[in-house]
Design an enzyme around this catalytic site. Structure first.
Site, PDB file in Angstrom:
ATOM      1  N   HIS A  97       0.823  -1.214   0.000  1.00  0.00           N
ATOM      2  CA  HIS A  97       0.000   0.000   0.000  1.00  0.00           C
ATOM      3  C   HIS A  97       0.859   1.268   0.000  1.00  0.00           C
ATOM      4  O   HIS A  97       0.657   2.183  -0.793  1.00  0.00           O
ATOM      5  CB  HIS A  97      -0.924  -0.015   1.225  1.00  0.00           C
ATOM      6  N   ARG A 102      -7.483   1.352  -9.982  1.00  0.00           N
ATOM      7  CA  ARG A 102      -7.885   0.614  -8.768  1.00  0.00           C
ATOM      8  C   ARG A 102      -8.958   1.444  -8.070  1.00  0.00           C
ATOM      9  O   ARG A 102      -8.662   2.536  -7.578  1.00  0.00           O
ATOM     10  CB  ARG A 102      -6.699   0.477  -7.818  1.00  0.00           C
ATOM     11  N   ARG A 126     -10.934  -1.424 -12.709  1.00  0.00           N
ATOM     12  CA  ARG A 126     -10.986  -2.742 -12.083  1.00  0.00           C
ATOM     13  C   ARG A 126     -12.026  -2.748 -10.978  1.00  0.00           C
ATOM     14  O   ARG A 126     -12.106  -1.805 -10.195  1.00  0.00           O
ATOM     15  CB  ARG A 126      -9.613  -3.089 -11.502  1.00  0.00           C
ATOM     16  N   THR A 149       1.051  -8.879 -12.092  1.00  0.00           N
ATOM     17  CA  THR A 149       2.228  -9.643 -11.649  1.00  0.00           C
ATOM     18  C   THR A 149       2.483  -9.515 -10.151  1.00  0.00           C
ATOM     19  O   THR A 149       3.139 -10.379  -9.563  1.00  0.00           O
ATOM     20  CB  THR A 149       3.480  -9.187 -12.416  1.00  0.00           C
ATOM     21  N   ASN A 150       1.972  -8.450  -9.530  1.00  0.00           N
ATOM     22  CA  ASN A 150       2.190  -8.319  -8.088  1.00  0.00           C
ATOM     23  C   ASN A 150       1.668  -9.566  -7.380  1.00  0.00           C
ATOM     24  O   ASN A 150       2.314 -10.121  -6.499  1.00  0.00           O
ATOM     25  CB  ASN A 150       1.451  -7.095  -7.532  1.00  0.00           C
ATOM     26  N   CYS A 164      -0.301  -4.869 -15.851  1.00  0.00           N
ATOM     27  CA  CYS A 164      -0.488  -3.683 -15.004  1.00  0.00           C
ATOM     28  C   CYS A 164       0.178  -3.856 -13.650  1.00  0.00           C
ATOM     29  O   CYS A 164       0.082  -2.995 -12.790  1.00  0.00           O
ATOM     30  CB  CYS A 164      -1.970  -3.348 -14.849  1.00  0.00           C
TER      31      CYS A 164
HETATM   32  C1  PEP Z   1      -1.303  -6.979  -9.403  1.00  0.00           C
HETATM   33  O1  PEP Z   1      -1.624  -7.909  -8.659  1.00  0.00           O
HETATM   34  O2  PEP Z   1      -0.288  -6.996 -10.110  1.00  0.00           O
HETATM   35  C2  PEP Z   1      -2.112  -5.768  -9.456  1.00  0.00           C
HETATM   36  C3  PEP Z   1      -1.884  -4.832 -10.354  1.00  0.00           C
HETATM   37  O3  PEP Z   1      -3.108  -5.642  -8.522  1.00  0.00           O
HETATM   38  P1  PEP Z   1      -2.883  -5.147  -7.012  1.00  0.00           P
HETATM   39  O4  PEP Z   1      -1.473  -4.671  -6.880  1.00  0.00           O
HETATM   40  O5  PEP Z   1      -3.875  -4.090  -6.767  1.00  0.00           O
HETATM   41  O6  PEP Z   1      -3.136  -6.413  -6.249  1.00  0.00           O
HETATM   42 MG    MG Z   2      -3.536  -7.913  -7.742  1.00  0.00          MG
END
Ligand code: PEP
Ligand code: MG
Length: 779
Positions: A415, A511, A558, A677-678, A726
């Protein structure tokens, strides 16, 4: 009787109120008057006092407001209802707020204040002048309390009656429910919070722009001025390529002039708002500023810089040959970001006291404030360095104020990292021990690119200045055109203009959690309290701000995806389930499919936008693991009245199962897919993305991750479906190069990474073409 103290002296009490002015003209104001005129008023006054041509203005002081409360006997009535108020009880909060606002609006303004405002307005101009009326809240223990956005501003106000009404409306806005809630959360005593009102001539610039008084890093005495036709917003937002002038402060000569083709301008739209219009061809290539105007602006820049002691970022406008200086603020980390510099190599003698992951670039110095509980964020001042274990959505108001952010926990996708990048605030995450090692009041310098924390205030970082505004400059829109679209990620609407200024080809991820969580209430709270309309409106308005910044470009919004632990501290958070592992828990599309009402409300806001003509709005479902989930979400949208066959619906690929089953998704009718990818990395490698202990094992380019991505790209290509990314990995030029080589259709990156990603993409595309041509030649 409320007594307000300033430096120990009573400045308002029944006895001496007569001595306190109700009106102060800008010329009379000094920065010490901040308690009477608020941060906005004081900063304008300071600019006027050093001879900068600030548009005419006066301030209806905080004391005038207090006099109003006292003389109308409102204090007792308002504060007695606040004393018993539980701000967590929303119905009671709304009722108390409405009651207080109503009391303020219905009360008769004391004749003396009324007359003084009228007199001051007349003195501004013989004819009724068009003015902006802005609230500027002040608090006893924190004069420049950052209550930004919680009190009202009224633009294009004309005539005495409208002015008086707007002043009273500004006063009433001090008691908005949201404002009361935030003050209570931040530990302010409502009894001592006041409000000043700035009444300022509205400047409808014929030409306008920005100026950097010196080079922010090297300190070179070259003033850079950018200017274009119409209001300055066009230059600030990057909607136009402005003319550029370089003025040498030493020789006092214009040493460089670059005339651009200025296709559009932003102008006032009648009496309300602004509009973007085409510049007539005959004016497009005309030089905006004469050498004399450049020199004059340069001189004002020099005055401001000399006065404040550090390079300034100045906004200016010109009407009928008269120059106005609209704002002057320090260039804090802008230069560092713009130049993409860090301090390594430049300051080897500086002592490094702590290291972490550089999560948001930029350099800043300031005083440490360690926050152990969100309740304590009231002690955070503008320009401080916020040090905490990990940030949460309820800390965002404090995050907006600070010069830099440091956390113990987290990685590049936590965050703190995501929000700091969008705020343009340098940040270091995953230091493990910052809250133990750094102490309140300690002076440090943060290098958000390298992840290094230095002892003391280092000269490369501009000194923190009260009222420093969030950064707004980014790499300017580029003329590089790439076949692979380069889009941008946005989470908070206030970042939309900076995001658009990059010239990105659209938004590859919006987001929407942050649009709602900013209200400090969970989606469940809105539903449980029959506040559905409020929820829909908040989403609609937030998304609209972003859509308006990207006219005609695709914006993929999203649907909600916040783990339950992020909701915990909010109103309604008590109803969230306690999960052992929220990352693997009730989030994303799985939660929406089981919570039809929550899903429907989101869809309602999308429907309104489509109805308003925002056809470029596409919807992306997060955390999808099986095509059935996509089909079910689509069916639900159909049942809510969406023409789903003609709507752009897509998925995020962030669970290995969706990468593996991508062909089934294509057959199920997705219109696009985007790698998150996160999450994809954490679920493929079993590495918690927020856990600093395993951060070095979190490998975006792990062969297994690349294998999943490669396969999914090939399938999407075969089905002619846009395939994007993303996740944070898309902001790494090396990864971007690999993705282009493997056929990705678009890349959505962070605001601060767009320029380097665009360059990496362009270079890779050229190399591919060149290699193909060479191998053809060799045949
Ligand atoms: C991700 O998971 O790569 C993503 C963009 O979503 P978040 O970071 O909001 O989970
Ligand atoms: Mg994600």
């Amino acid at each position: 009787m409320i007594i307000i103290k300033q430096g120990g002296d009573e400045i308002i009490s029944g006895a001496n109120m007569k001595n306190v002015p109700n009106i102060l003209w800008l010329e009379e104001i000094r920065k010490e008057d901040i308690i009477s005129v608020g941060g906005k008023g004081a900063s304008l006054g300071e600019m006027a006092s050093i001879g900068l041509p600030v548009p005419r203005a006066f301030v209806v002081t905080a004391q005038a407001f207090r006099r109003f409360l006292v003389e109308t006997n409102l204090e007792e009535k308002i504060f007695s209802s606040f004393d018993k108020l539980d701000v967590e009880d929303n119905a009671a909060l709304e009722k108390a707020a409405d009651h207080a606002k109503d009391l303020v609006m219905k009360a008769k303004m004391p004749v003396i204040i009324h007359d003084e405002i009228k007199k001051a307005y007349k003195k501004m101009s013989a004819e009724d002048l068009i003015v902006a009326v802005r609230s500027s809240a002040t608090a006893e223990d924190l004069p420049d309390a950052s209550f930004a956005g919680q009190q009202e501003t009224y633009l294009n106000i004309k005539g005495e009656a409208n002015l008086l009404d707007s002043v009273q409306k500004c006063w009433a806005s001090l008691y908005g429910a949201r404002a009361i809630y935030y003050r209570s959360k931040q530990g302010f005593d409502d009894h001592t919070v006041n409000i000043a009102v700035v009444v300022q001539q509205l400047v409808h610039s014929e030409k306008a722009g920005v100026m950097f008084t010196s080079h922010p890093i090297t300190g070179e005495k070259n003033t850079i001025i950018e200017g274009s036709w119409g209001l300055g917003e066009a230059v600030v937002s990057g909607s136009v390529s402005p003319d550029k002038y370089v003025f040498d402060q030493k020789t006092e000569k214009v040493i460089d002039t670059l005339i651009s083709n200025k296709k559009v301008e932003i102008i006032a739209d009648g009496d309300h708002g602004t509009k973007l219009v085409d510049v007539p061809p005959a004016r497009q290539d005309v030089q905006v500023l004469s050498d004399a105007e450049v020199a004059k602006l340069g001189m004002y820049g020099k005055i401001a810089e000399n006065h404040y002691g550090i390079p300034q970022d100045v906004e200016w406008g010109i009407v009928k040959g008269t120059i106005y200086i609209l704002q002057s603020r320090p260039i804090t980390t802008i230069g560092a970001k713009k130049e993409n510099k860090s301090m390594s190599g430049q300051k080897s003698e500086a002592k490094i006291i702590l290291k972490g992951q550089g999560a948001a670039p930029g350099i800043a110095s300031g005083k440490v404030v360690v926050i152990r509980d969100v309740k304590d964020t009231g002690s955070v001042r503008e320009g401080d360095i916020l040090v905490t274990k990990m940030t949460n959505p309820d800390m965002v108001p404090a995050m907006r104020k600070v010069a830099a952010i440091i956390t113990d926990e987290g990685g590049m996708t936590c965050h703190a990292a995501i929000v700091s990048r969008e705020l343009g605030t340098p940040a270091i995450v995953g230091t493990k021990t910052a809250t133990k090692i750094l102490t309140n009041g300690q002076l440090i310098t943060v290098d958000g690119e390298m992840g290094l924390i230095y002892e003391g205030l280092l000269p490369q970082a501009a000194a923190p200045v009260q009222g420093a505004a969030p950064q707004r400059l980014v790499a300017p829109a580029s003329s590089i055109i790439t076949a692979t679209s380069v889009k941008v990620n946005v989470s908070i609407p206030e970042a939309a203009a900076r995001a658009a200024a990059t010239g990105a080809d659209g938004v590859g991820l919006l987001r929407i959690e942050h649009l709602i969580l900013g209200l400090n209430k969970t989606p469940g709270w809105f539903i449980a309290n029959n506040k559905e309309e409020e929820f829909i409106k908040e989403l609609h308005d937030g998304i609209k701000i972003v859509m308006d910044a990207f006219p005609g470009k695709t914006v993929w919004v999203r649907t909600l995806d916040a783990p339950t632990d992020e909701f915990r501290n909010m109103q309604g958070g008590e109803s969230e389930p306690h999960e052992h592992n929220p990352m693997l828990g009730w989030r994303g599309i799985r939660r929406d499919l089981q919570s039809p009402e929550q899903f429907r409300l989101q869809v309602e806001s999308f429907k309104r936008l489509w109805k308003e003509g925002y056809e470029n709005l596409g919807i992306m479902f997060p955390m999808v693991s099986h095509p059935d989930q996509f089909l079910k979400a689509k069916e639900m949208m159909r049942s809510y009245g969406v023409d789903v066959e003609n709507t752009t619906l897509g998925i995020m690929i962030e669970i290995p199962s969706s990468a593996i089953m991508i062909e089934d998704f294509c057959k199920a009718g997705i219109k696009f897919a985007s790698f998150g990818t996160n999450d994809l990395i954490q679920y493929t490698l079993a590495i918690d993305r927020n856990n600093e202990n395993v951060a070095d094992m979190y490998q975006p380019q792990h062969p297994a991750v690349l294998h999943l991505i490669h396969n999914a790209i090939q399938v999407c290509r075969a089905y002619n479906i846009e395939c994007s990314i993303c996740g944070q990995a898309g902001s790494d030029p090396k990864m971007a190069t690999w993705l282009v080589e493997h056929g990705i259709t678009s890349i959505s990156a962070n605001i601060d990474a767009i320029a380097k990603i665009r360059e990496a993409v362009a270079r890779t595309e050229k190399r591919i073409i060149l290699e193909a041509a060479r191998s053809k030649d060799a045949e």
